[in-house]
Design a protein around this motif. Structure first.
Motif, PDB file in Angstrom:
ATOM      1  N   LEU A 106       0.592  -0.996   0.578  1.00  0.00           N
ATOM      2  CA  LEU A 106       0.221  -0.221  -0.004  1.00  0.00           C
ATOM      3  C   LEU A 106       0.581   1.057  -0.087  1.00  0.00           C
ATOM      4  O   LEU A 106       0.794   2.019  -0.335  1.00  0.00           O
ATOM      5  N   LEU A 107       1.989   1.218   1.124  1.00  0.00           N
ATOM      6  CA  LEU A 107       2.702   2.587   0.412  1.00  0.00           C
ATOM      7  C   LEU A 107       3.533   2.508  -0.973  1.00  0.00           C
ATOM      8  O   LEU A 107       3.288   3.689  -1.204  1.00  0.00           O
ATOM      9  N   GLY A 108       3.986   1.243  -0.879  1.00  0.00           N
ATOM     10  CA  GLY A 108       4.311   1.345  -2.692  1.00  0.00           C
ATOM     11  C   GLY A 108       3.854   2.150  -3.524  1.00  0.00           C
ATOM     12  O   GLY A 108       4.327   2.765  -4.190  1.00  0.00           O
ATOM     13  N   LEU A 109       2.456   1.698  -3.425  1.00  0.00           N
ATOM     14  CA  LEU A 109       0.942   2.172  -4.278  1.00  0.00           C
ATOM     15  C   LEU A 109       0.786   3.575  -4.424  1.00  0.00           C
ATOM     16  O   LEU A 109       1.283   4.249  -5.362  1.00  0.00           O
ATOM     17  N   ALA A 110       1.021   4.148  -3.302  1.00  0.00           N
ATOM     18  CA  ALA A 110       0.512   5.718  -2.485  1.00  0.00           C
ATOM     19  C   ALA A 110       2.355   6.634  -3.450  1.00  0.00           C
ATOM     20  O   ALA A 110       1.870   7.204  -3.989  1.00  0.00           O
ATOM     21  N   PHE A 111       3.532   5.406  -3.245  1.00  0.00           N
ATOM     22  CA  PHE A 111       3.688   6.283  -3.729  1.00  0.00           C
ATOM     23  C   PHE A 111       4.244   6.763  -5.204  1.00  0.00           C
ATOM     24  O   PHE A 111       5.235   7.325  -5.222  1.00  0.00           O
ATOM     25  N   GLY A 112       3.964   5.417  -5.805  1.00  0.00           N
ATOM     26  CA  GLY A 112       3.843   5.633  -7.234  1.00  0.00           C
ATOM     27  C   GLY A 112       3.028   6.600  -7.593  1.00  0.00           C
ATOM     28  O   GLY A 112       3.361   7.508  -8.290  1.00  0.00           O
ATOM     29  N   VAL A 132      11.871   5.897 -17.772  1.00  0.00           N
ATOM     30  CA  VAL A 132      13.039   5.155 -17.695  1.00  0.00           C
ATOM     31  C   VAL A 132      13.765   5.067 -15.966  1.00  0.00           C
ATOM     32  O   VAL A 132      13.848   4.594 -15.473  1.00  0.00           O
ATOM     33  N   GLY A 133      13.767   6.450 -16.245  1.00  0.00           N
ATOM     34  CA  GLY A 133      13.938   7.340 -14.579  1.00  0.00           C
ATOM     35  C   GLY A 133      13.112   6.846 -13.897  1.00  0.00           C
ATOM     36  O   GLY A 133      13.595   6.570 -12.453  1.00  0.00           O
ATOM     37  N   LEU A 134      12.166   6.921 -14.390  1.00  0.00           N
ATOM     38  CA  LEU A 134      10.691   6.771 -12.541  1.00  0.00           C
ATOM     39  C   LEU A 134      10.946   5.171 -12.239  1.00  0.00           C
ATOM     40  O   LEU A 134      10.375   5.161 -11.353  1.00  0.00           O
ATOM     41  N   ALA A 135      10.463   4.088 -13.294  1.00  0.00           N
ATOM     42  CA  ALA A 135      10.633   2.966 -13.331  1.00  0.00           C
ATOM     43  C   ALA A 135      11.803   2.365 -12.295  1.00  0.00           C
ATOM     44  O   ALA A 135      12.309   2.056 -11.645  1.00  0.00           O
ATOM     45  N   LEU A 136      13.423   2.912 -12.409  1.00  0.00           N
ATOM     46  CA  LEU A 136      14.520   2.254 -11.416  1.00  0.00           C
ATOM     47  C   LEU A 136      14.945   3.112 -10.782  1.00  0.00           C
ATOM     48  O   LEU A 136      15.089   2.173  -9.860  1.00  0.00           O
ATOM     49  N   GLY A 137      14.055   4.449 -10.737  1.00  0.00           N
ATOM     50  CA  GLY A 137      14.006   4.932  -9.152  1.00  0.00           C
ATOM     51  C   GLY A 137      13.112   4.491  -8.181  1.00  0.00           C
ATOM     52  O   GLY A 137      13.792   3.483  -6.937  1.00  0.00           O
ATOM     53  N   GLY A 138      11.572   4.379  -8.616  1.00  0.00           N
ATOM     54  CA  GLY A 138      10.513   2.913  -8.273  1.00  0.00           C
ATOM     55  C   GLY A 138      11.650   2.067  -7.185  1.00  0.00           C
ATOM     56  O   GLY A 138      10.980   1.977  -6.088  1.00  0.00           O
ATOM     57  N   LEU A 139      12.060   1.032  -8.267  1.00  0.00           N
ATOM     58  CA  LEU A 139      12.466   0.104  -8.100  1.00  0.00           C
ATOM     59  C   LEU A 139      13.737  -0.008  -6.547  1.00  0.00           C
ATOM     60  O   LEU A 139      13.375  -1.128  -5.918  1.00  0.00           O
ATOM     61  N   LEU A 140      14.565   0.843  -7.302  1.00  0.00           N
ATOM     62  CA  LEU A 140      15.710   0.855  -6.199  1.00  0.00           C
ATOM     63  C   LEU A 140      15.212   1.152  -4.859  1.00  0.00           C
ATOM     64  O   LEU A 140      15.422   0.689  -4.185  1.00  0.00           O
ATOM     65  N   PRO A 188       7.526   0.997  -8.666  1.00  0.00           N
ATOM     66  CA  PRO A 188       7.710   1.516  -9.830  1.00  0.00           C
ATOM     67  C   PRO A 188       6.094   1.248 -11.067  1.00  0.00           C
ATOM     68  O   PRO A 188       5.721   2.511 -12.223  1.00  0.00           O
ATOM     69  N   VAL A 189       5.474   0.415 -10.442  1.00  0.00           N
ATOM     70  CA  VAL A 189       4.502   0.030 -11.308  1.00  0.00           C
ATOM     71  C   VAL A 189       3.518   1.063 -11.208  1.00  0.00           C
ATOM     72  O   VAL A 189       3.442   1.702 -12.392  1.00  0.00           O
ATOM     73  N   ALA A 190       2.809   1.194 -10.498  1.00  0.00           N
ATOM     74  CA  ALA A 190       1.871   2.810  -9.799  1.00  0.00           C
ATOM     75  C   ALA A 190       2.864   3.772 -10.773  1.00  0.00           C
ATOM     76  O   ALA A 190       2.134   4.557 -10.820  1.00  0.00           O
TER      77      ALA A 190
END
Length: 246
Positions: A106-112, A132-140, A188-190
């Motif tokens: 839930l926190l990851g979805l909100a941050f995304g 790409v920067g958005l997905a990579l930054g969310g994953l890291l 990253p997905v959100a």
């Protein structure tokens, strides 16, 4: 033969080439689907997007610290108890064991959602380097948050912790993720879904193509140029060769 001259009773119209974008047109479409800023070349815009994508990845990675601290604060604890021979769940029917995973997701979805909207407001257009920067930054950032929560949470050495607190004393189990894939990919997905959705709804649109007709004359709605609709030039311009021969 010169364009527009008479030949065998027919006349030909000069051919007007389709409208071609001028090389110095500042508003022509760029390969990324957006429009170049006046005075900025497509190559400069691409390098700017790459730098911005790298900056977004760094900022989102650092934001993982906040996610990890929130997860450490909000995640439910799993109570354990020891009898000097083994360690048991104090309440075997409790749902705290999966609560840590749900809190992280839930926190990851909100941050995304928040970071995806923030990146769109920052750039107000799409672009592969930004996504790409958005997905990579969310994953890291998710990986960093996972490490922060487990590092600063209860110790993972359950046996030593049980001996330290003593027999029959309740203590907290380590903070762990069981559904690691879903928890790590939530941010990253959100973020990508939010950014792509906002870009599709409110991003800039490509201009409509402009087509020139013969002599540069525009035709009204519903009016067809000569030769359209299957008609041939001889139907538009009657053959006068018979009259000349007679």
């Amino acid at each position: 033969m010169p364009s527009g001259a008479w030949h065998d009773g027919t006349v030909t119209a000069p051919l007007t080439p389709p409208h071609q974008p001028q090389p110095n047109d500042p508003w022509q479409a760029t390969p990324s689907g957006s429009h170049a800023v006046p005075g900025e070349q497509p190559g400069d815009e691409r390098r700017t997007e790459i730098r911005q994508g790298a900056l977004i990845a760094v900022v989102l990675t650092v934001a993982g610290l906040a996610l990890g601290l929130l997860w450490l604060w909000l995640a439910p604890r799993v109570p354990l108890v020891s009898d000097d021979t083994a360690v048991f769940l104090k309440n075997s029917e409790s749902e705290e064991a999966i609560g840590a995973d749900g809190t992280f997701v839930l926190l990851g979805l909100a941050f995304g959602l928040v970071t995806g909207a923030a990146v769109f407001l920052f750039r107000r257009r799409g672009g592969i380097p930004l996504v790409v920067g958005l997905a990579l930054g969310g994953l890291l950032g998710s990986l960093l948050a996972w490490g922060i929560g487990t590092w600063f949470g209860p110790t993972s050495d359950v046996v030593a912790h049980a001996k330290e607190v003593g027999k029959g004393v309740t203590f907290d189990a380590p903070l762990e993720l069981h559904a690691v894939g879903a928890a790590i990919l939530a941010w990253p997905v959100a973020a990508m879904i939010a950014h792509l959705g906002l870009t599709g709804l409110f991003g800039p649109r490509d201009p409509e193509p402009e087509w020139d007709v013969a002599h540069g004359t525009p035709y009204a709605a519903g009016q067809q140029p000569p030769g359209a609709g299957g008609a041939t030039p001889y139907q538009q311009w009657p053959d006068k060769r018979g009259e000349q021969n007679s």
